[in-house]
Design a protein around this motif. Structure first.
Motif: not given
Length: 145
Positions: A123-129, A82-86, A66-76
């Motif tokens: 280690a990665a420069p960025y995470l995309i959540v 990043k340590a907490q996400i790991r 339904a073209n809802l695009q139900p996502w939101h991207f955040v660059i970390v």
């Protein structure tokens, strides 16, 4: 953290090239996509932030119900976050490898040499959540998120 602006739908226009050119382009696209891999080892080399923005902008063009695009991207990029996400990801992965994973699934993963450890998340420069987006009361809720 940095956010990418939300996707704005654009009406589809006819392809601006002849069918023979479309065939050539589709072959090039197939060749590019055939090189994709499920990556399990990541570099800590710096990456221009604009590349991350372009990747996310491309991801926002993916079709959705339904073209809802139900996502939101955040660059970390923050090392502490990043340590907490790991830490959280490894707790989930460890539970999978030690308790929840089926014998068949664990056998399929064995040749890949993966386990619950995810050092690349720091280690990665960025995470995309990626987050599921709820558009508000009365709006349709995505059925597949």
């Amino acid at each position: 953290m940095s956010e990418v602006p939300p996707y704005r739908p654009v009406p589809l226009e006819p392809l601006p090239f002849a069918p023979s050119e479309a065939l050539r382009k589709s072959g090039e696209f197939l060749a590019t996509m055939s090189r994709r891999r499920s990556t399990r080892d990541f570099s800590d080399d710096p990456v221009p932030l604009e590349l991350i923005h372009d990747a996310i902008a491309t991801a926002t063009t993916a079709p959705s119900g339904a073209n809802l695009q139900p996502w939101h991207f955040v660059i970390v990029s923050d090392p502490e976050l990043k340590a907490q996400i790991r830490q959280g990801a490894e707790a989930e992965e460890r539970a999978f490898y030690e308790k929840r994973g089926s014998t068949e699934w664990l056998a399929a993963l064995a040749p890949l040499g993966t386990d619950w450890r995810k050092p690349f998340l720091e280690a990665a420069p960025y995470l995309i959540v990626v987050f599921e987006v709820h558009k508000g009361e009365g709006a349709p809720k995505p059925y597949y998120a």
